[in-house]
Design an enzyme around this catalytic site. Structure first.
Site, short mmCIF file in Angstrom:
data_model
loop_
_atom_site.label_atom_id
_atom_site.label_comp_id
_atom_site.label_asym_id
_atom_site.label_seq_id
_atom_site.Cartn_x
_atom_site.Cartn_y
_atom_site.Cartn_z
N THR A 93 1.31 1.80 7.35
CA THR A 93 1.27 1.24 5.95
C THR A 93 -0.11 1.59 5.47
OG1 THR A 93 1.18 -0.85 7.04
CG2 THR A 93 3.04 -0.49 5.67
N ARG B 194 15.20 2.36 10.51
CA ARG B 194 16.16 1.45 10.80
C ARG B 194 17.39 1.43 9.79
NH1 ARG B 194 11.40 -3.07 10.81
NH2 ARG B 194 10.38 -1.44 9.73
C1 UD1 Z 1 5.64 -5.04 7.17
C2 UD1 Z 1 4.15 -5.61 7.66
C3 UD1 Z 1 4.65 -6.98 8.45
C4 UD1 Z 1 5.38 -7.84 7.28
C5 UD1 Z 1 6.49 -7.11 6.43
C6 UD1 Z 1 6.71 -7.70 5.31
C7 UD1 Z 1 2.78 -3.85 8.31
C8 UD1 Z 1 2.26 -2.99 9.63
N1 UD1 Z 1 3.68 -4.59 8.65
O1 UD1 Z 1 6.27 -4.70 8.54
O2 UD1 Z 1 3.55 -7.57 8.72
O3 UD1 Z 1 5.64 -9.04 7.79
O4 UD1 Z 1 6.13 -5.71 6.22
O5 UD1 Z 1 8.12 -7.10 4.75
O6 UD1 Z 1 2.53 -3.59 7.18
N2 UD1 Z 1 5.52 2.41 4.36
C9 UD1 Z 1 4.77 3.73 3.97
N3 UD1 Z 1 4.19 4.47 4.97
C10 UD1 Z 1 4.48 4.41 6.32
C11 UD1 Z 1 5.09 3.33 6.64
C12 UD1 Z 1 5.59 2.23 5.89
O7 UD1 Z 1 4.64 3.90 2.56
O8 UD1 Z 1 3.71 5.16 7.09
C13 UD1 Z 1 6.10 1.64 3.30
C14 UD1 Z 1 7.50 1.36 3.58
O9 UD1 Z 1 8.24 2.34 2.79
C15 UD1 Z 1 7.82 0.04 3.25
C16 UD1 Z 1 6.52 -0.71 3.59
O10 UD1 Z 1 5.68 0.42 3.46
O11 UD1 Z 1 8.10 -0.01 1.78
C17 UD1 Z 1 6.48 -1.35 4.58
O12 UD1 Z 1 6.81 -0.71 5.73
P1 UD1 Z 1 7.94 -1.09 6.98
O13 UD1 Z 1 8.06 -0.07 8.05
O14 UD1 Z 1 9.30 -1.69 6.23
O15 UD1 Z 1 7.18 -2.44 7.52
P2 UD1 Z 1 7.68 -3.57 8.25
O16 UD1 Z 1 8.01 -3.31 9.48
O17 UD1 Z 1 8.57 -4.19 7.33
CA CA Z 2 9.85 -3.73 5.58
#
Ligand code: UD1
Ligand code: CA
Length: 435
Positions: A79, A16
């Protein structure tokens, strides 16, 4: 806190953000998001921080972070999958585990302390906040007992559903929760990702209970795209300005002063409107920073005067009482106590002593096309206007340079050096020129 391990998730694709720079290296107040998150984590004094990265981020970036151990998530499968990168360590651990997301930069250590305050190995504590308007955060569903039943990601909800308790992503539990429950998380959802948030439903079905701690959205906001990054920057700038106003800094129009998260400003400094202060700048007490000045990686001494329209680049070290005036650029140079460069000057790779006067239009010619060379100008020297000081060169104490000179040889103490052709005059020239 020897019994605390913090996991920071930083491996996401950051799609994004629509940028070639990984999301966690986007800067806020001049500092990468990840550094903000690590700074909050370190304030808890944990035993270790497990940082989960993707292959585009080198662990070299964190080699000076003593507490940080880097783990790589091979594919960005969500995550929960990210946490699996350090699961073998979690299986061995008896610690409390605090999970944080690297894209949540403002979290306060006092709030984190409330989250890690778990009373039993069966307890999970989750940081939540309330938001009425539509938003993309995961939604927390509570059971009648007040504990969390499940978290549903916004994209999995239908548009009619409306919940206001949002998930911050930050939670704490015993290490055992991860070894027992993480393998049970499936990816049967719209994104085909393993959502860490599914752990709460599984926990409630497996004899664990999750309590929520309420926080404020301002502190918990996650940064996913450039718009949110800009909103966060606005919030950060305002809080930095307020911090310095409280500390006795005068800002004529605070809204137009841009600061960095690591900026240091002493008492009784006055900052005029429209000043940019980038990374690693310290300004000592009593200094005046006039409008339209651009400062980065530099030091400004007590009672000195900068600008208007000054540019201080990395390595500029302006001593007490010195003056850098309009359209003056200083890079990798020291300007000694009480010295002045008041107008239209470039000072690069120079060491300038005390009480030196640098006349208008003086240029230190530091670059020969291949290498940078040094200029030394000793105490009490006077450099006449429009001089070119061709480095490497040294100008001795109390010496004078005549205006318009191009100086390429060293000048001894107390001397006058002039390098320009003798003025020619042709009498009655205008009368001879045909009209
Ligand atoms: C996530 C939460 C959401 C919460 C929000 C708060 C999940 C599924 N959702 O959504 O409930 O309200 O954060 O800010 O967790 N990341 C990894 N590996 C991956 C995917 C993500 O390390 O495969 C890391 C990203 O770098 C980031 C964090 O995890 O720092 C959160 O991921 P992001 O994709 O931003 O989740 P949100 O959609 O914001
Ligand atoms: Ca996020």
């Amino acid at each position: 806190m020897k019994n605390l391990t913090i996991i920071v998730l930083a491996a996401g694709k950051g799609t994004r953000m629509n940028s070639s720079v990984p999301k966690v290296f986007q800067t806020l107040g001049g500092i990468p998001l990840i550094e903000h998150a690590l700074n909050s984590a370190k304030k808890l004094n944990p035993k270790e921080i497990f940082l989960i990265l993707n292959k585009d981020i080198s662990k070299e970036n964190f080699k000076n972070e003593k507490l940080v151990h880097c783990f790589y998530q091979k594919k960005q499968l969500g995550t929960a999958d990210a946490v699996k990168a350090c699961l073998s360590e979690l299986k061995k651990s008896k610690n409390k585990i605090l999970v944080m997301y690297a894209d949540v930069p403002f979290i306060d250590s006092r709030t984190l302390r409330n989250v890690i305050n778990i009373k039993s190995p069966k307890e999970i504590k989750l940081l939540a906040f309330k938001k009425e308007e539509y938003n993309s955060y995961g939604k927390i569903i509570l059971g009648t007992n007040g504990f969390v039943n499940e978290i549903i990601e916004q994209r999995e909800l239908s548009t009619k559903d409306r919940y206001i308790l949002c998930n911050s992503g930050v939670f704490c539990s015993n290490a055992k929760v991860f070894s027992q429950l993480l393998p049970k998380i499936k990816n049967n959802n719209k994104k085909k990702e393993f959502y860490l948030t599914d752990i709460f439903k599984i926990a409630s079905q497996n004899d664990f209970y999750t309590k929520t701690v309420l926080g404020e959205e301002k502190e918990i906001m996650g940064i996913n795209d450039k718009k949110e990054l800009a909103q966060a920057e606005k919030i950060l700038q305002e809080s930095l300005r307020n911090k310095f106003l409280k500390k006795g800094v005068t800002m004529k129009d605070p809204d137009t002063v841009y600061l960095s998260a690591d900026t240091k400003i002493g008492k009784d400094v006055t900052i005029y409107p429209h000043v940019f202060i980038g990374e690693n700048v310290s300004i000592s007490s009593g200094a005046m920073i006039y409008s339209f000045s651009h400062l980065e990686n530099c030091k400004i001494g007590k009672n000195s005067s900068i600008g208007p329209y000054a540019r201080l680049r990395p390595g500029a070290d302006i001593s007490d009482g010195a003056k850098v005036g309009n359209f003056v650029e200083v890079k990798n140079s020291t300007l000694g106590k009480g010295s002045k460069a008041n107008h239209l000057t470039y000072i690069g790779d120079a060491v300038i002593g005390k009480n030196v006067n640098i006349g208008a239009g003086t240029i230190t010619c530091n670059y020969d096309g291949k290498k940078k060379h040094k200029t030394i100008i000793e105490d009490d020297a006077f450099i006449g206007s429009n001089s070119s000081i061709i480095a490497p060169v040294k100008i001795g104490k109390k010496s004078y340079i005549g205006s318009g000179s191009a100086i390429s040889k060293n000048v001894k103490d107390n001397s006058l050096a002039v390098e320009r052709s003798t003025q020619m005059e042709i009498k009655n020239w205008s009368k001879k020129v045909k009209k």
